[in-house]
Design a protein around this motif. Structure first.
Motif, PDB file in Angstrom:
ATOM      1  N   TRP A 196       0.847  -1.187   0.000  1.00  0.00           N
ATOM      2  CA  TRP A 196       0.000   0.000   0.000  1.00  0.00           C
ATOM      3  C   TRP A 196       0.878   1.230   0.000  1.00  0.00           C
ATOM      4  CZ3 TRP A 196      -5.361   0.936   0.515  1.00  0.00           C
ATOM      5  CH2 TRP A 196      -6.153  -0.200   0.603  1.00  0.00           C
ATOM      6  N   ASP A 249      -8.672   6.858   8.468  1.00  0.00           N
ATOM      7  CA  ASP A 249      -7.718   5.889   9.011  1.00  0.00           C
ATOM      8  C   ASP A 249      -6.331   6.516   9.157  1.00  0.00           C
ATOM      9  OD1 ASP A 249      -9.713   4.000   9.054  1.00  0.00           O
ATOM     10  OD2 ASP A 249      -9.038   2.967   7.235  1.00  0.00           O
ATOM     11  N   LYS A 296     -12.705   1.715  14.372  1.00  0.00           N
ATOM     12  CA  LYS A 296     -13.958   0.961  14.280  1.00  0.00           C
ATOM     13  C   LYS A 296     -15.159   1.890  14.347  1.00  0.00           C
ATOM     14  CE  LYS A 296     -12.517  -3.414  16.382  1.00  0.00           C
ATOM     15  NZ  LYS A 296     -12.699  -4.267  17.573  1.00  0.00           N
ATOM     16  N   GLY A 350     -15.820   0.988  10.928  1.00  0.00           N
ATOM     17  CA  GLY A 350     -16.239  -0.393  11.084  1.00  0.00           C
ATOM     18  C   GLY A 350     -15.088  -1.335  11.415  1.00  0.00           C
ATOM     19  N   ASP A 351     -15.424  -2.613  11.495  1.00  0.00           N
ATOM     20  CA  ASP A 351     -14.462  -3.631  11.915  1.00  0.00           C
ATOM     21  C   ASP A 351     -13.249  -3.726  10.991  1.00  0.00           C
ATOM     22  OD1 ASP A 351     -15.863  -4.287  14.177  1.00  0.00           O
ATOM     23  OD2 ASP A 351     -16.885  -6.012  13.265  1.00  0.00           O
ATOM     24  N   GLU A 352     -13.469  -3.596   9.682  1.00  0.00           N
ATOM     25  CA  GLU A 352     -12.347  -3.707   8.745  1.00  0.00           C
ATOM     26  C   GLU A 352     -11.337  -2.588   8.970  1.00  0.00           C
ATOM     27  OE1 GLU A 352     -11.555  -6.268   6.714  1.00  0.00           O
ATOM     28  OE2 GLU A 352     -13.257  -7.193   7.726  1.00  0.00           O
ATOM     29  N   ALA A 353     -11.817  -1.391   9.233  1.00  0.00           N
ATOM     30  CA  ALA A 353     -10.913  -0.275   9.524  1.00  0.00           C
ATOM     31  C   ALA A 353     -10.134  -0.563  10.796  1.00  0.00           C
ATOM     32  CB  ALA A 353     -11.694   1.033   9.651  1.00  0.00           C
ATOM     33  N   LYS A 355      -9.325  -3.498  12.003  1.00  0.00           N
ATOM     34  CA  LYS A 355      -8.330  -4.539  11.721  1.00  0.00           C
ATOM     35  C   LYS A 355      -7.128  -3.965  10.973  1.00  0.00           C
ATOM     36  CE  LYS A 355     -11.672  -8.292  11.528  1.00  0.00           C
ATOM     37  NZ  LYS A 355     -12.400  -9.229  10.653  1.00  0.00           N
ATOM     38  N   PHE A 356      -7.397  -3.089  10.019  1.00  0.00           N
ATOM     39  CA  PHE A 356      -6.322  -2.480   9.246  1.00  0.00           C
ATOM     40  C   PHE A 356      -5.422  -1.633  10.148  1.00  0.00           C
ATOM     41  CE2 PHE A 356      -4.727   1.117   6.707  1.00  0.00           C
ATOM     42  CZ  PHE A 356      -3.934   0.418   5.810  1.00  0.00           C
ATOM     43  N   ASN A 380      -5.110  -1.817  13.365  1.00  0.00           N
ATOM     44  CA  ASN A 380      -4.440  -2.734  14.286  1.00  0.00           C
ATOM     45  C   ASN A 380      -3.202  -3.331  13.641  1.00  0.00           C
ATOM     46  OD1 ASN A 380      -3.823  -4.493  16.393  1.00  0.00           O
ATOM     47  ND2 ASN A 380      -5.349  -5.997  15.788  1.00  0.00           N
TER      48      ASN A 380
END
Length: 142
Positions: free
Chosen positions: A67, A76, A107, A111-114, A116-117, A119
């Protein structure tokens, strides 16, 4: 204002500065609710992040796998910038607290994907810093 809400306001202000070029105090004021008052934390971290932005962005970019920093969502990016600043320049905030708060803030906004990213990136950064500190310690004469 509790620290969690202050972090949210800091992220909102950092986002607005990046998106509009607004001066940070105006961005902070725009992010505040009518009855809220900014505390010292906000007057430390927002200009602190902006003053060390190149260094912070370089550290984040080194942890991104496949990325470019420019491809990371603006929110983010603001969350991670704040967390890196806290991890490196706020001695009163434990690294794991900065990390966990960043995950929760990501989050809340994305949301959860953000979460996780954020993290993944910040955990890699924390681990790299800890490894660097360990190597520095091991290389000194005892």
């Amino acid at each position: 204002m509790n620290r969690r809400l202050a972090r949210i306001r800091a992220v909102q202000a950092l986002y607005q500065v990046e998106m509009t070029g607004t001066e940070w105090k105006q961005a902070l004021q725009a992010s505040m609710e009518d009855e809220e008052e900014a505390d010292d934390y906000l007057f430390d971290v927002i200009p602190g992040v902006l003053g060390t932005l190149l260094e912070i962005d370089e550290q984040i970019a080194r942890q991104l796998e496949h990325w470019a920093l420019e491809r990371v969502g603006n929110v983010d990016r603001a969350v991670m910038r704040l967390a890196v600043y806290e991890m490196q320049y706020c001695d009163d905030i434990p690294v794991n607290v900065a990390l966990n708060e960043a995950i929760n803030t990501a989050k809340a906004f994305g949301g959860d994907e953000a979460g996780k990213f954020v993290n993944g990136v910040l955990s890699n950064l924390r681990n790299a810093r800890e490894l660097g500190a360990k190597n520095e310690y091991d290389s000194k004469d005892h």
